[in-house]
Design an enzyme around this catalytic site. Structure first.
Site, PDB file in Angstrom:
ATOM      1  N   HIS A   1      -6.519 -21.706  10.448  1.00  9.10           N
ATOM      2  CA  HIS A   1      -7.808 -21.818  10.041  1.00  9.10           C
ATOM      3  C   HIS A   1      -8.450 -20.722   8.844  1.00  9.10           C
ATOM      4  CE1 HIS A   1     -11.826 -23.525  10.353  1.00  9.10           C
ATOM      5  NE2 HIS A   1     -12.065 -22.252  10.598  1.00  9.10           N
TER       6      HIS A   1
ATOM      7  N   ASP B   1       0.699  -1.035  -0.016  1.00  9.76           N
ATOM      8  CA  ASP B   1      -0.160  -0.077  -0.253  1.00  9.76           C
ATOM      9  C   ASP B   1       0.811   1.161   0.145  1.00  9.76           C
ATOM     10  OD1 ASP B   1       1.298   0.305   2.738  1.00  9.76           O
ATOM     11  OD2 ASP B   1      -0.641  -0.119   3.429  1.00  9.76           O
TER      12      ASP B   1
ATOM     13  N   CYS C   1      -7.453 -28.283  11.748  1.00  7.23           N
ATOM     14  CA  CYS C   1      -8.564 -29.268  11.494  1.00  7.23           C
ATOM     15  C   CYS C   1      -8.452 -30.467  11.057  1.00  7.23           C
ATOM     16  CB  CYS C   1      -9.417 -28.320  10.621  1.00  7.23           C
ATOM     17  SG  CYS C   1      -9.978 -27.366  10.969  1.00  7.23           S
TER      18      CYS C   1
ATOM     19  N   CYS D   1     -12.475 -29.315   6.938  1.00  8.74           N
ATOM     20  CA  CYS D   1     -12.120 -28.143   6.387  1.00  8.74           C
ATOM     21  C   CYS D   1     -10.175 -28.745   6.149  1.00  8.74           C
ATOM     22  CB  CYS D   1     -11.488 -27.497   7.450  1.00  8.74           C
ATOM     23  SG  CYS D   1     -10.506 -25.844   7.497  1.00  8.74           S
TER      24      CYS D   1
ATOM     25  N   ASP E   1      -8.497  -6.691   0.680  1.00  5.08           N
ATOM     26  CA  ASP E   1      -7.511  -7.309   1.862  1.00  5.08           C
ATOM     27  C   ASP E   1      -7.719  -6.693   3.491  1.00  5.08           C
ATOM     28  OD1 ASP E   1      -6.701  -4.411   1.656  1.00  5.08           O
ATOM     29  OD2 ASP E   1      -5.569  -4.820   3.294  1.00  5.08           O
TER      30      ASP E   1
ATOM     31  N   CYS F   1      -7.162 -26.983   6.487  1.00  4.00           N
ATOM     32  CA  CYS F   1      -5.835 -26.785   7.328  1.00  4.00           C
ATOM     33  C   CYS F   1      -5.592 -26.720   8.124  1.00  4.00           C
ATOM     34  CB  CYS F   1      -6.695 -25.744   7.488  1.00  4.00           C
ATOM     35  SG  CYS F   1      -7.746 -25.549   9.635  1.00  4.00           S
TER      36      CYS F   1
END
Lengths: 472, 472
Positions: free
Chosen positions: A341, A97, A315, A310, A272, A312
């Site tokens: 997660h 940015d 999980c 999930c 974002d 991830c």
């Protein structure tokens, strides 16, 4: 030859049922499927994750903060060390940015004039000055794939029409100066549309920025204290003004899944926010039915994964009971797993949006999502329980971005801390979430800023409200 | 049929040049090559690492703390959730200690009688009582591969001969009660030799414990405030008393590479300590030449890896400059990367010891190691600089394990903090290293406790002093 390419794979349908579009952004560091969400790596690290984790959660592009990296460790140092990609060992795409938001929101002392902004560092109190030229030079030194023109955002509700007009005019002049200063051929430059909630000023800003040879169009000054309706109108004004403009559109600072779905529907391609990662570090885990507050005692005995199916790291390997234990014991692993997660959840949700755009079913996805937000699922006690935790404790910091009633996110506020001890007590509950270093890392995301300052266990993100399909 | 097997692959040579031996411990969760170092996972997590990280650093067995897991989240809860391996998703071997050290070192209130120890929780102040039977029941519920009999350690220098004698006799009675209480056939049980620095009491304790049907012999009450010479004599007494006893010998709480090398030479097979991980979280990185204090400004511009050729996650991907930046910005990733490095360093050093034992070159390795500790390497400014940082700041906590002069580790101490603010300031510099939750997690490792309480940037571990070969 431009540094990036953007193509629309599936344009919005002619029937106007949605303005969302499926696209592909090609950068020097790989392809980014749009609509896309960019995790935020403020200090050249997405907090608690390493690059392998970022790949695993599905990130294709991340955002890094010009303001923070200029102050520490310094852009010239990063350039000497081979640039930001090498420094943080991230081979995917990076967007930096402009620092415009941080210098007007993070700093105690700031003085804006037509040439630039003088501000005091939140790290050590030293005084610095940003101009459009310096912002571009810093971003060229960092070497992100996409840089952003220096702007002067104003908090939507806290700013009068005259103030918005002045800041927007200034942003336009700085946009031209940013373009003139930019010279790096392997780096794209995006301009920023401002204009607050004043529809005519917003439309004029979109016209002005679109007329300049930027590689993409950022929509700034939103994701703050406006209501979803106000944000929707501002986005519609920008979309209508841009018309068939082929460039990517990036709404800065938005990170709540339902809010992003709404913005995609209004033609936005990029987002974002620190929100998913920040609430994760406070123990709020997003699931299709809403959210889990992992500090709730019931999870200590819950052997199920946070979200069945999930993919991830949390999980796949661990139970709710384990991550609940890690948070209670203040164990560092808990912050990493929770972040993995929530970012996986967010990026899978963006994948679901892209699938719906490809299949022409985005309107149905929006309906399902709205239904999921109000549905009562008696079998899902977890979600019910999480949803019942509606009140949100926040500490108001006195910054312009904090002044509104925050009604847009349905959030209520307790009084500011009565003493330094109370403030300290609140700070110490998280990893110092009220530290000014943490607050407002990203552009005007009110929910995020509130979550960052909320008491643990009463963290106030909005329920994720993703439809059932997000389970996939 | 015993739960574990232990075989000596290369016995000590007949010439007496070393008493070190190469071995192999077979557990229900895999083989452990000995001599071995066990990283410590106090709260069912090796701080900042996940199980994939543990495999990557080369860990085959870890230690978890009975005292901590009993208090939080509770051993019965872990049992209901499928046991400790499943809870923390670690498929390698686990050893749990007995809690004996923690209840006499961590707790403010403690009262030892012949039946057990009454103590106050460091978490919430609640009062609890451990007996040998309860310690064994907790460890059976946790389900580690190896449990340890409940004992009463005493700090070597702070305890008079009479006190040592009483505690050692009590430890022997508790050893028999622990054996009687232990019933889980898939779990081994080790006994603990006590005896302080009193050679005859230490010898008698070794005789007594060796006469009982334990699966292994722990050596307790060391790795505290004794000098290396005193520790060496105590280890020699134990070794001479044990003679040809075929069971593994485990020196509890030692983690400095040079100290472990010395202990291996005196016949020890197993070690554990939080030291490598704790000093890593304070920014001290071990390298063959000594250590790097990553808070030193010179590393901000150093694009080299922390240790050339090191296979760890930090050295594979990142520069000294990057990890120095992460520590300055207090970024969570820094703690994980530094921990990965120091544990990789430590476990590779143990691998080097095993190679030397296999090749019959342990005496040479000891000579090289001693040389490395005193060598001046003018080209290695980094190491020189790190070594010059000899003074160590510690906050004395008033616990018996803190009373000694600490001369054994060549460490000097500043006065305790002058005020609560100063104490707080020191605490906030790390992840609250002076928090009583963190202090003394492991048995009497003085260096570790000092490092935990030291000021950032002046952390006081001993130089690693590993020989050049450790580079491999």
């Amino acid at each position: 030859m431009r540094a990036i390419g953007f193509e629309t794979l599936v344009p919005p349908p002619a029937d106007g049922s949605t303005h969302g579009r499926l696209g592909r952004l090609t950068t020097p560091h790989g392809v980014v499927d749009t609509p896309a969400f960019l995790p935020v790596g403020t200090n050249a690290t997405v907090k608690a994750l390493d690059p392998d984790d970022l790949h695993e959660v599905g990130a294709q592009m991340i955002l890094a903060n010009t303001y923070h990296l200029y102050l520490r460790p310094g852009h010239e140092r990063i350039a000497r060390l081979g640039g930001l990609h090498r420094f943080m060992a991230w081979d995917g795409a990076i967007l930096t940015d402009s620092g415009g938001f941080q210098v007007v929101s993070l700093s105690d002392l700031r003085s804006v004039d037509d040439d630039g902004v003088t501000f005091r560092s939140h790290v050590d109190g030293s005084v610095h000055r940003f101009t459009p030229e310096l912002s571009v030079a810093i971003q060229e030194a960092l070497g992100a794939d996409i840089a952003v023109a220096f702007d002067q955002p104003v908090p939507p509700h806290a700013s009068g029409r005259a103030e918005v007009a002045v800041a927007t005019e200034r942003t336009h002049r700085w946009a031209e100066r940013s373009l003139a200063a930019h010279s790096r051929p392997d780096q794209a430059l995006f301009g920023i549309v401002q204009g607050g909630l004043e529809e005519d000023i917003r439309a004029g800003s979109a016209r002005t920025i679109a007329a300049l040879p930027f590689d993409g169009v950022c929509i700034g000054g939103l994701a703050g204290d406006e209501t979803p309706q106000e944000r929707g109108r501002a986005l519609d004004v920008v979309r209508q003004t841009l018309g068939a403009d082929p460039r990517p559109r990036y709404l800065m600072g938005l990170g709540s899944p339902v809010d992003m779905l709404d913005a995609v529907d209004r033609g936005v391609d990029l987002f974002d926010s620190v929100l998913p990662a920040r609430v994760a570090r406070n123990g709020t885990l997003w699931v299709p039915e809403g959210k889990l507050n992992i500090h709730n005692a019931r999870y200590l005995d819950d052997g199920a994964p946070v979200e069945e199916g999930c993919p991830c790291r949390l999980c796949r390997h661990f139970s709710r009971a384990y991550v609940a234990h890690l948070f209670r014991a203040d164990e560092l692993l808990g912050y990493r797993l929770a972040t993995c997660h929530n970012l996986t959840f967010t990026l899978r949700f963006m994948g679901l949006i892209r699938e719906a755009l490809a299949a022409g079913t985005l309107p149905q996805l929006r309906l399902e999502s709205s239904a999921a937000r109000v549905a009562t699922r008696p079998r899902d006690v977890t979600a019910k329980l999480a949803r019942s935790d509606g009140a949100v404790a926040v500490k108001t910091g006195g910054l312009p971005w904090d002044r509104s009633g925050g009604g847009g996110h349905g959030i209520t506020r307790p009084p500011p801390p009565r003493s330094e001890e109370e403030a300290e007590g609140r700070r110490r509950q998280g990893e110092d979430p009220a530290d000014p270093r943490d607050a407002h890392e990203r552009r005007g995301d009110q929910a995020e800023a509130q979550a960052a300052r909320g008491d643990r266990g009463r963290v106030g993100d909005r329920p994720a409200g993703a439809p059932r399909g997000a389970r996939r």
